[in-house]
Scaffold this active site. Structure first.
Site, PDB file in Angstrom:
ATOM      1  N   HIS A 148       0.997  -1.228   0.085  1.00 55.16           N
ATOM      2  CA  HIS A 148       0.089  -0.227   0.010  1.00 55.16           C
ATOM      3  C   HIS A 148       0.952   1.272  -0.092  1.00 55.16           C
ATOM      4  O   HIS A 148       1.924   0.980   0.307  1.00 55.16           O
ATOM      5  CB  HIS A 148      -0.885   0.000   1.304  1.00 55.16           C
ATOM      6  N   ASP A 175       3.421  -3.798   8.060  1.00 61.36           N
ATOM      7  CA  ASP A 175       1.948  -3.102   7.929  1.00 61.36           C
ATOM      8  C   ASP A 175       0.966  -4.163   8.278  1.00 61.36           C
ATOM      9  O   ASP A 175       0.397  -5.155   7.135  1.00 61.36           O
ATOM     10  CB  ASP A 175       1.911  -2.615   6.530  1.00 61.36           C
ATOM     11  N   GLN A 190      -4.384  -4.837   7.420  1.00 58.55           N
ATOM     12  CA  GLN A 190      -5.648  -5.804   6.704  1.00 58.55           C
ATOM     13  C   GLN A 190      -5.260  -7.039   7.403  1.00 58.55           C
ATOM     14  O   GLN A 190      -6.261  -7.999   7.259  1.00 58.55           O
ATOM     15  CB  GLN A 190      -5.127  -6.110   5.221  1.00 58.55           C
ATOM     16  N   LYS A 238     -10.106  -0.221  10.758  1.00 60.90           N
ATOM     17  CA  LYS A 238     -10.350  -1.613   9.806  1.00 60.90           C
ATOM     18  C   LYS A 238     -10.509  -2.697  10.907  1.00 60.90           C
ATOM     19  O   LYS A 238     -10.794  -4.014  10.269  1.00 60.90           O
ATOM     20  CB  LYS A 238      -8.935  -1.482   9.200  1.00 60.90           C
ATOM     21  N   CYS A 265      -4.791   2.385  -3.556  1.00 60.10           N
ATOM     22  CA  CYS A 265      -3.526   2.984  -3.162  1.00 60.10           C
ATOM     23  C   CYS A 265      -2.403   1.914  -3.248  1.00 60.10           C
ATOM     24  O   CYS A 265      -1.748   1.771  -2.017  1.00 60.10           O
ATOM     25  CB  CYS A 265      -3.679   3.585  -1.593  1.00 60.10           C
TER      26      CYS A 265
END
Length: 411
Positions: free
Chosen positions: A122, A199, A202, A225, A365
């Site tokens: 991302h 990261d 998700q 999220k 993104c």
């Protein structure tokens, strides 16, 4: 196994209609819905407990401080950090990664050093490293992906060298849904004297996360999220690294002593939390974590897998639908990206919206990744544990109706 019908009732947003149709919310990768308990907790804080933290000498402030710091402990246990002081509250994943690049990166990257990321990143885990490399005259290298969109470990072994200082990778991709082999990448990084930044935006609402098991040096994620409020996020960092890093911002709360010509910083984590923090956001996020723990992350993971195993074969069976990434449902954690013939993804998403189906269209993104797939944008459907098979069926039927409507323009 949870009663998914009862779980679904906790999300009032799902009871509404969209364009006169039942709402099938399939944009969970962009932001998740919020359960009743989180909304009520935010309301009760502002109605009964609102006060600033840490400095007040009155009961309301003591209570707010206790709740805020307890939230840090809830997050610590959720991701199995070694200590609560390793949990820094941020505005989200983006700020967390920028914090690392602006502190650890500025402090440790020199001309000729290498920063290694993957092609699946991302922009939030790409641009901060790109710009750091430009500022420091370092080299930014990309790990290639396999034909099914997974990180190519053989290529990673070639790209991560003795010159590598930082490896930054996504845990779960936001376009293809692949799970990265974080532990193996961490071992490669550490063998070469580098640190690994993950990261986790998700991953945290789909998988159990154990930062110690992953051997992550830093792990960033966003509250919105994972059922929490917007504007709150978390950066986990190993204590020894955080203690060596300079502050990210300056002002109140992050100082121990201020003189006319110099200042002394507070201990971690407060060194990185300048100004009044998002108190309600942190408390709301802790409530979201407790909700996820009550459902059970193992059950969440199984439910996601069940829904994807139902959806993906039905998508693949529609002539003209192109699936990006693997054709194996197990390699799509919560996310599947596709296109319908030569129709523009925005047209497809608009048509699906008319049928009550909420999806996202664009490059998500992740422009370098999407361009590598041979397209400029895709339609992305993203699932959560509170979705139904009926949501999947509604998507499938809406795609078929869209295909029929545009049949003169499809090629």
């Amino acid at each position: 196994m949870p009663n998914w019908e009862l779980v679904r009732q906790d999300f009032s947003e799902l009871r509404q209609t969209m364009n006169g149709e039942r709402l099938a919310y399939l944009d969970n990768a962009a932001t998740s819905l919020k359960p009743k308990s989180v909304i009520e907790r935010l309301l009760s804080f502002y109605q009964q407990e609102n006060a600033n933290v840490h400095r007040g000498t009155y009961q309301l402030s003591f209570k707010a401080t206790e709740e805020y710091e307890d939230a840090r402990k809830v997050i610590q246990h959720f991701i199995n950090a070694a200590a609560a002081r390793e949990i820094i509250f941020t505005r989200g994943t983006t700020e967390g990664i920028n914090l690392i690049a602006s502190t650890y990166g500025e402090q440790n990257i020199e001309p000729g050093d290498e920063i290694v990321i993957s092609l699946a990143e991302h922009h939030s885990n790409l641009i901060p490293w790109q710009q750091l490399a430009l500022r420091k005259k370092a080299t930014l290298k990309y790990i290639n992906l396999t034909s099914t969109g997974e990180i190519d470990l053989a290529d990673a072994k070639q790209k991560i060298t003795a010159k590598t200082k930082i490896v930054a990778v996504t845990h779960v991709g936001n376009v293809l849904g692949n799970v990265s082999p974080i532990r193996k990448l961490a071992e490669l990084a550490h063998q070469n004297g580098a640190i690994i930044v993950v990261d986790g935006a998700q991953a945290v609402c789909h998988l159990p996360v154990d930062v110690q098991e992953l051997a992550a040096d830093f792990y960033a994620f966003s509250g919105h999220k994972m059922l929490g409020p917007t504007g709150i996020g978390v950066l986990y960092g190993k204590q020894k690294l955080l203690e060596q890093m300079p502050p990210y911002q300056f002002g109140g709360e992050m100082i121990e002593d201020v003189q006319l010509d110099n200042s002394k910083w507070d201990q971690i984590p407060h060194k990185f939390e300048a100004g009044t923090p998002n108190i309600a956001g942190a408390i709301g996020l802790a409530t979201a974590v407790k909700y996820l723990e009550q459902v059970g992350m193992a059950q969440v993971k199984a439910r996601d897998a069940e829904l994807m195993a139902y959806l993906l074969p039905k998508l693949m069976a529609i002539p003209g639908v192109k699936i990006y990434g693997s054709q194996n449902p197990q390699q799509h954690v919560g996310v599947v990206s596709f296109n319908l013939g030569t129709l523009h993804p925005h047209d497809v998403a608009t048509a699906l919206d008319m049928e009550g189906v909420a999806v996202r269209a664009g490059h998500h993104c992740a422009e370098p990744l999407v361009h590598s797939l041979g397209t400029n944008s895709t339609v992305r459907a993203s699932l959560a544990f509170y979705n139904y098979q009926a949501d999947c069926d509604q998507l499938i039927n809406a795609i078929k109706e869209t295909k029929e409507f545009f049949k003169g323009e499809l090629r």
